[in-house]
Design an enzyme around this catalytic site. Sequence first.
Site, PDB file in Angstrom:
ATOM      1  CD  GLU A 147      57.659  36.309  49.446  1.00 53.47           C
ATOM      2  OE1 GLU A 147      57.483  36.394  48.209  1.00 53.47           O
ATOM      3  OE2 GLU A 147      57.624  35.242  50.057  1.00 53.47           O
ATOM      4  CE  LYS A 149      50.201  41.530  43.391  1.00 53.59           C
ATOM      5  NZ  LYS A 149      50.425  42.000  42.032  1.00 53.59           N
ATOM      6  CG  ASP A 151      53.707  45.953  38.110  1.00 50.97           C
ATOM      7  OD1 ASP A 151      52.983  45.032  37.695  1.00 50.97           O
ATOM      8  OD2 ASP A 151      53.477  47.156  37.889  1.00 50.97           O
ATOM      9  CE1 TYR A 256      55.519  34.272  42.856  1.00 48.96           C
ATOM     10  CE2 TYR A 256      56.887  36.148  42.279  1.00 48.96           C
ATOM     11  CZ  TYR A 256      55.795  35.347  42.031  1.00 48.96           C
ATOM     12  OH  TYR A 256      54.990  35.614  40.958  1.00 48.96           O
ATOM     13  CE  LYS A 346      46.991  45.964  42.762  1.00 46.71           C
ATOM     14  NZ  LYS A 346      47.362  45.555  41.492  1.00 46.71           N
ATOM     15  CB  CYS A 440      28.324  71.829  22.830  1.00 42.38           C
ATOM     16  SG  CYS A 440      29.700  70.933  22.075  1.00 42.38           S
ATOM     17  CB  CYS A 443      28.833  72.260  17.818  1.00 46.97           C
ATOM     18  SG  CYS A 443      27.655  71.521  18.959  1.00 46.97           S
ATOM     19  CB  CYS A 466      27.164  68.162  22.894  1.00 47.30           C
ATOM     20  SG  CYS A 466      26.671  68.846  21.313  1.00 47.30           S
ATOM     21  CB  CYS A 472      28.630  68.044  17.972  1.00 46.28           C
ATOM     22  SG  CYS A 472      29.910  68.522  19.117  1.00 46.28           S
TER      23      CYS A 472
HETATM   24  S1  IVH Z   1      52.935  34.364  45.498  1.00 49.56           S
HETATM   25  C1  IVH Z   1      49.093  32.091  43.782  1.00 49.56           C
HETATM   26  N1  IVH Z   1      54.673  36.284  45.715  1.00 49.56           N
HETATM   27  O1  IVH Z   1      51.294  38.665  41.956  1.00 49.56           O
HETATM   28  C2  IVH Z   1      50.262  32.676  43.190  1.00 49.56           C
HETATM   29  N2  IVH Z   1      53.160  36.398  43.898  1.00 49.56           N
HETATM   30  O2  IVH Z   1      47.927  37.672  42.079  1.00 49.56           O
HETATM   31  C3  IVH Z   1      51.383  32.743  44.152  1.00 49.56           C
HETATM   32  N3  IVH Z   1      53.538  38.283  42.403  1.00 49.56           N
HETATM   33  O3  IVH Z   1      50.117  36.268  39.828  1.00 49.56           O
HETATM   34  C4  IVH Z   1      51.828  34.079  44.206  1.00 49.56           C
HETATM   35  N4  IVH Z   1      55.233  39.129  43.474  1.00 49.56           N
HETATM   36  O4  IVH Z   1      52.515  36.719  39.586  1.00 49.56           O
HETATM   37  C5  IVH Z   1      53.652  35.808  45.010  1.00 49.56           C
HETATM   38  N5  IVH Z   1      56.319  37.870  46.019  1.00 49.56           N
HETATM   39  C6  IVH Z   1      55.300  37.394  45.319  1.00 49.56           C
HETATM   40  C7  IVH Z   1      54.846  38.044  44.152  1.00 49.56           C
HETATM   41  C8  IVH Z   1      53.760  37.509  43.474  1.00 49.56           C
HETATM   42  C9  IVH Z   1      54.446  39.257  42.421  1.00 49.56           C
HETATM   43  C10 IVH Z   1      52.464  38.172  41.392  1.00 49.56           C
HETATM   44  C11 IVH Z   1      52.159  36.776  40.941  1.00 49.56           C
HETATM   45  C12 IVH Z   1      50.664  36.622  41.044  1.00 49.56           C
HETATM   46  C13 IVH Z   1      50.208  37.997  41.422  1.00 49.56           C
HETATM   47  C14 IVH Z   1      49.167  37.977  42.515  1.00 49.56           C
END
Ligand code: IVH
Length: 767
Positions: A147, A149, A151, A256, A346, A440, A443, A466, A472
């Site tokens: 899925e 993630k 933000d 989720y 990530k 520097c 100065c 420096c 300075c």
């Molecule tokens: S499952 C154990 N699914 O990402 C927590 N987290 O450290 C279960 N997040 O704090 C997380 N999208 O706030 C899950 N599709 C997704 C997510 C998601 C964003 C965040 C969540 C968590 C952090 C991961």
Amino acid sequence: MPELQLPNADASDFRKLADRLQALDIAYYRDAAPQATDAEYDLLRAEYDRLCDAAGIPEAQRYTRSVGDDHVTGFETVVHAQKMLSLEKAATRPEFLPPSGIDESVALVQAEPGWENGSAWGRLRAWAERISESISISVEDLDLVVEPKIDGMSVSLVYEGGRLVRAVTRGDGTRGDVVTAQVVASGAAPVTIAETRKFEVRGELYLPLEAFRELNQKLSSAGEKELANPRNACAGLMKRKDASSLAGTGIRSFLYFIPAGEHQMDLPASQADRLKWLSALGFQIHPDLATCKGIDAAYERCRTFVERRDGLDHEIDGMVVKLDDTSLHAELGSTEHHPRWGIAYKFPPERKPTLLRDISIQVGRTGALTPVAELDPVQLAGTTVSRASLHNRTHLERLDARIGDTVLVQKAGDIIPQVVGVDLSKRPAGLAPFAFPIACPECGSAIENRGRGQDEHGREIELWACINADSCPPQVEGRLEHFGCRKALDIEEMGAIVASALVRKGLVREVTDVFSLELATLGQLNLGTDTEPRTFGEKNAARLLEAARKARTAPFSRWIYSLGIHEVGDSVSKALATCHANFTELATSPLLTKIVERADLEARRKALGARTEQNKLRDEAAKAAGKAEQAQLKEQIQTLDRELSQVPSEVGPSAARSLLEFFRTPRGAKILADLSEIGISPATEQRRPTVGPLSGWVVVITGTLSKPREAFKTMLEEAGAKVTDSVSKKTTALLAGSEAGSKLDKAKTLGVRVLEESELEGLLDGR
Ligand code: IVH
């Protein structure tokens, strides 16, 4: 943006990295003033974990983010039925990324030596192997869901009787703020649903990009500061106490996760079907869910989804890979921080090419020289970037970036853009290497190599600075601004512009000169230029002087912090103030000398241990002598530990050393003399070491007790004991209530005395 200080610990010193992480956490969570990008933070954390792994530090003893708390004063807080954990992360270290800056296919990644630890793929693979072993399904046969993630800001929603009864922020993971009114008013999640049984669902609150732009436009036309990113904006909005003002702000949510928790209904047995179930009830679930067979397919989905990132109407910072079969989740369990059934991939930070027009050298508060790239403006992660950090001389020389080159710029989070590479194919003929200045630029004084340090990726760098700390201008200005900042003496009117004018007009040479400023001169201070003057004004000047007057009696910890001594941050200053009454005591502190002495003895003991281990001492007699010396050192260390038992653990050897050295410099000595001449008397915060039945004891508290932990902590401290968080060899006793967990196990393993509440009462009574 404060200067980003790099940890200059030697490779084995993971404690310094822990301090750095904590300082970054405090800046981010408590002060809402991030000092590093997310990617930089993640790298530091990864480096810290790597060093801890190497040193065999178990997870339970590692630094955990205790300030990772979104609590806001005034909000009701509640305890989560089940702790809100986070996910383990898989990210590629920058040195493992190809020039394109994107993660590569499995085959290409695996061609790089060290990919197992350095690449996101290596991490994902290791995770899959771990769970595959636990549940006896091969990594190729794992049924996984991937899925996006989101933000945003995690939230827990509880429904009962078909209504949303409670919405709670993550808080510190255990306890969060109740934001039900905010969620209802913003329309972020359904208020009524067709399911009447009680259950909890977790997800992410977020602000769509369009709503974020609109909000920033409104702020900017009202002359207010724009918000850095949609995540911060969403968090800021949700913390508004006047919930009704959230209507129409556009906040939404993706749900989720359904924690095992209290619900008593049969839910679908897979993550994918649970999301469908949620969707049928009217919750928004992310449309880009994928089911993958095997970890290779899941990684392919993760790394290629980056191409679709820009097409979404909200920000995502990676992907989440989860084991689809939820019946296996409980079987896998979790660590103290992460469930084992999932992992977060990530995305690498976005990179773009642009022309390097010039390289300027900035001089910071500590005199450190930072090369800065002046660039052809380029659009990156939503903003225009025309300057980027080249970090330090070593980084610049390694990159060999030359004026006229096409460089790759990266904006990891939202804060400091950085130059990460040079496109050599575009280098025009005849470009000369950049000549780092020999003086520097501010100065004209000489510059010096302050020795070696480490950058946030653990690579060696040379620290050039420096030498003219005394006069300075940017160094004096930086120190002056720091002196008056909120966490120091809080002289609000003395921001960067005023501090700079005060120094450049010769009114202030040393921070203590602030106390001899006169109203008339200060009022006339020109903050503008000769052609476009802008006077500070008498009213502002009076306010500044009043703030300076109040600062005279500010708490001692703020005074310590205000001097901006290397390694002496906010928490160290607070800790120092508990065991020192004033500067005279601090400058020649026997406690600090002992901390340094202890660290030196420990280093000697380690070195001796390593030599004895490696059998470098050949004959038996020499070995025995080595062992005897080690034992003697251990004894000396233990004696010092007892003498230092009242010193808070925040005060480490590097801070102690740096402080003692500072007061020995002419500048330190002058400040001491000035302070006594001006008659500065900071408010003492000293906690005199209590002499009581438990003097010298180091106690850890765990489990459920008859009273809140704080009550026991106070009782123990009043009896002379020091209360710490984790069990180690230094712990004298563990006060264990019912349901004590890992701390009790550890105490037993280490042979630490375990006390029950009733026994403690006896000890306190002196029985
Ligand atoms: S499952 C154990 N699914 O990402 C927590 N987290 O450290 C279960 N997040 O704090 C997380 N999208 O706030 C899950 N599709 C997704 C997510 C998601 C964003 C965040 C969540 C968590 C952090 C991961």
